[in-house]
Design a protein around this motif. Structure first.
Motif, mmCIF file in Angstrom:
data_model
loop_
_atom_site.group_PDB
_atom_site.id
_atom_site.type_symbol
_atom_site.label_atom_id
_atom_site.label_comp_id
_atom_site.label_asym_id
_atom_site.label_seq_id
_atom_site.Cartn_x
_atom_site.Cartn_y
_atom_site.Cartn_z
ATOM 1 N N VAL A 93 -6.056 5.025 -6.433
ATOM 2 C CA VAL A 93 -6.548 6.291 -6.164
ATOM 3 C C VAL A 93 -6.776 6.989 -5.626
ATOM 4 C CG1 VAL A 93 -4.592 8.301 -6.120
ATOM 5 C CG2 VAL A 93 -4.167 7.443 -8.104
ATOM 6 N N GLU A 94 -6.586 6.996 -4.307
ATOM 7 C CA GLU A 94 -8.104 7.704 -3.371
ATOM 8 C C GLU A 94 -7.272 8.943 -2.417
ATOM 9 O OE1 GLU A 94 -10.872 7.035 0.897
ATOM 10 O OE2 GLU A 94 -9.922 5.364 -0.643
ATOM 11 N N MET B 29 0.984 -0.957 -0.096
ATOM 12 C CA MET B 29 -0.140 0.250 -0.054
ATOM 13 C C MET B 29 0.582 0.658 0.052
ATOM 14 S SD MET B 29 -2.423 1.311 3.322
ATOM 15 C CE MET B 29 -2.969 -0.310 2.690
ATOM 16 N N VAL B 30 0.353 2.242 -0.528
ATOM 17 C CA VAL B 30 1.317 3.307 -0.473
ATOM 18 C C VAL B 30 0.928 4.448 -0.172
ATOM 19 C CG1 VAL B 30 2.336 5.303 -2.257
ATOM 20 C CG2 VAL B 30 2.629 2.904 -3.231
ATOM 21 N N ILE B 31 0.923 5.469 0.826
ATOM 22 C CA ILE B 31 0.740 6.954 1.257
ATOM 23 C C ILE B 31 1.316 8.095 1.049
ATOM 24 C CG2 ILE B 31 -0.274 7.826 3.236
ATOM 25 C CD1 ILE B 31 -0.761 5.175 4.209
ATOM 26 N N ILE B 32 0.442 9.198 -0.344
ATOM 27 C CA ILE B 32 1.306 10.389 -0.403
ATOM 28 C C ILE B 32 1.266 11.055 0.521
ATOM 29 C CG2 ILE B 32 1.871 11.693 -2.226
ATOM 30 C CD1 ILE B 32 1.087 9.601 -4.441
ATOM 31 N N ILE C 124 -3.352 3.728 -3.672
ATOM 32 C CA ILE C 124 -2.738 4.357 -3.214
ATOM 33 C C ILE C 124 -3.435 6.029 -2.502
ATOM 34 C CG2 ILE C 124 -1.325 6.589 -3.891
ATOM 35 C CD1 ILE C 124 -0.493 4.769 -6.291
ATOM 36 N N TYR C 125 -2.852 5.844 -1.544
ATOM 37 C CA TYR C 125 -3.804 7.171 -0.539
ATOM 38 C C TYR C 125 -3.172 8.289 -0.296
ATOM 39 C CZ TYR C 125 -6.953 3.521 1.280
ATOM 40 O OH TYR C 125 -7.372 2.710 1.557
ATOM 41 N N TYR C 126 -3.557 9.740 -1.369
ATOM 42 C CA TYR C 126 -2.943 10.290 -1.499
ATOM 43 C C TYR C 126 -3.990 11.511 -0.555
ATOM 44 C CZ TYR C 126 -0.995 14.968 -4.628
ATOM 45 O OH TYR C 126 -0.218 15.712 -4.646
ATOM 46 N N VAL C 127 -2.536 12.113 0.606
ATOM 47 C CA VAL C 127 -3.390 12.862 1.514
ATOM 48 C C VAL C 127 -3.172 14.205 1.608
ATOM 49 C CG1 VAL C 127 -4.114 13.752 4.102
ATOM 50 C CG2 VAL C 127 -3.904 11.092 3.380
ATOM 51 N N ASP C 128 -3.576 15.519 0.790
ATOM 52 C CA ASP C 128 -3.438 16.339 0.735
ATOM 53 C C ASP C 128 -4.173 17.486 0.096
ATOM 54 O OD1 ASP C 128 -0.736 18.109 -1.329
ATOM 55 O OD2 ASP C 128 -2.189 18.984 -1.218
ATOM 56 N N ASN D 50 -0.211 14.274 -11.117
ATOM 57 C CA ASN D 50 0.983 14.089 -11.817
ATOM 58 C C ASN D 50 0.530 12.199 -12.795
ATOM 59 O OD1 ASN D 50 2.030 11.403 -10.167
ATOM 60 N ND2 ASN D 50 4.335 12.191 -10.298
ATOM 61 N N TYR D 51 1.516 11.887 -14.441
ATOM 62 C CA TYR D 51 1.508 11.566 -14.715
ATOM 63 C C TYR D 51 0.916 9.801 -14.482
ATOM 64 C CZ TYR D 51 2.828 8.310 -18.354
ATOM 65 O OH TYR D 51 2.648 7.243 -19.224
ATOM 66 N N GLU D 52 1.890 9.888 -13.318
ATOM 67 C CA GLU D 52 2.257 8.406 -12.704
ATOM 68 C C GLU D 52 0.892 8.613 -11.883
ATOM 69 O OE1 GLU D 52 4.882 10.547 -12.687
ATOM 70 O OE2 GLU D 52 6.509 9.420 -13.316
ATOM 71 N N LEU D 53 0.461 9.069 -11.421
ATOM 72 C CA LEU D 53 -0.930 9.111 -10.831
ATOM 73 C C LEU D 53 -2.207 8.724 -11.799
ATOM 74 C CD1 LEU D 53 -0.486 11.403 -8.002
ATOM 75 C CD2 LEU D 53 -0.628 8.764 -7.277
ATOM 76 N N GLN D 54 -1.898 9.578 -12.580
ATOM 77 C CA GLN D 54 -2.878 9.339 -13.749
ATOM 78 C C GLN D 54 -3.280 8.028 -14.209
ATOM 79 O OE1 GLN D 54 -3.153 12.762 -16.515
ATOM 80 N NE2 GLN D 54 -3.072 14.395 -14.627
ATOM 81 N N GLN D 55 -2.216 7.572 -14.088
ATOM 82 C CA GLN D 55 -1.934 5.479 -14.692
ATOM 83 C C GLN D 55 -2.219 4.803 -13.853
ATOM 84 O OE1 GLN D 55 -0.928 5.839 -17.549
ATOM 85 N NE2 GLN D 55 -0.635 7.832 -17.486
#
Ligand code: OAD
Length: 231
Positions: free
Chosen positions: A210-211, A165-168, A191-195, A201-206
């Motif tokens: 992503v939550e 699991m990835v948390i950004i 992938i969780y992205y807290v912001d 970005n490109y990588e996340l769009q792929q």
């Protein structure tokens, strides 16, 4: 076996501790153009100014404390293997108590030789022109400036290829190669992205996994950790 969570952090995780982010202030970093204080050319042009700039940042570390987000990531270790890969040069993850922290862009509390990049020293006071390494060369901040190689990148890639699991947290995902790391997570890794102001970005769009949690780190990370501890 414990699941492995890889956490990618940027300036936003330390914002609530009182450290300014980079791109929320018109491209200026504490009033300075990034070219002036975060490039080898800037250092060559005005080394005193650059040393003083990082001296101020290093001194500021003594005034700030880890916040709820840093501490929540420590709590996560009770149930998960947690690896933190940070773009930050502060020491707030370590001071909160996280056990594995990789600094992609260097550390304020270290300095290194301008000639031998492997001659690295712990350093808590001001650094001046005239302070030398063991081989007699000027010392500089142990910071990866724009245009320089990222020595910890391979280590970080190895870590994220093992992620369950990835948390950004708190990064504009604009500075490469750091921003590309998420692309090395195994396919379908959640992938969780807290912001509060996320940039896909490109990588996340792929990725289809992503939550986005559109919150400041203190609230968003604490809530996410509570949820992950219950699962
Ligand atoms: P940025 O300043 O580019 O981005 C900060 C991010 O934090 C933005 O997405 C904000 O929306 C978010 N943010 C602001 N307040 C927040 C809060 N309270 N909680 C959570 N998020 C918040 O910083 P980085 O992405 O870290 O490099 O910048 C990457 C690199 O560029 C830095 O490591 C630095 C810089 O130049 C070097 O020093 C070499």
């Amino acid at each position: 076996m414990k699941k492995h969570i890889v956490v990618l952090t940027g300036a936003g995780v330390s914002q609530e501790s009182g450290i300014n982010t980079f791109r929320d202030s018109d491209g200026l970093w504490e009033g300075h153009d990034v070219q002036e204080v975060a490039t080898p050319q800037g250092f060559a042009k005005n080394p005193e100014l650059v040393q003083e700039f990082y001296n101020q940042r290093r001194a500021q570390l003594k005034e700030v404390k880890p916040n709820k987000a840093h501490f929540a990531l420590v709590a996560l270790e009770e149930k998960y293997d947690v690896s933190i890969i940070t773009q930050n040069v502060d020491d707030l993850h370590e001071r909160a108590g996280s056990s594995e922290v990789v600094h992609l862009h260097g550390q304020l509390r270290k300095v290194r030789s301008t000639q031998y990049e492997d001659l690295i020293y712990d350093w808590d006071k001001d650094l001046k022109m005239g302070d030398k390494c063991a081989k007699g060369y000027q010392l500089r901040p142990h910071i990866v400036w724009f245009g320089e190689a990222v020595p910890m990148l391979d280590t970080a890639v190895d870590i994220i290829t093992q992620a369950d699991m990835v948390i950004i947290i708190g990064t504009s995902m604009q500075v490469y190669p750091a921003a590309s790391l998420v692309g090395f997570a195994p396919a379908r890794t959640p992938i969780y992205y807290v912001d509060p102001n996320p940039t896909l970005n490109y990588e996340l769009q792929q990725s289809n996994n992503v939550e986005v949690i559109q919150e400041k780190a203190g609230k968003g990370v604490s809530e996410l950790v509570t949820q992950l501890m219950e699962n």
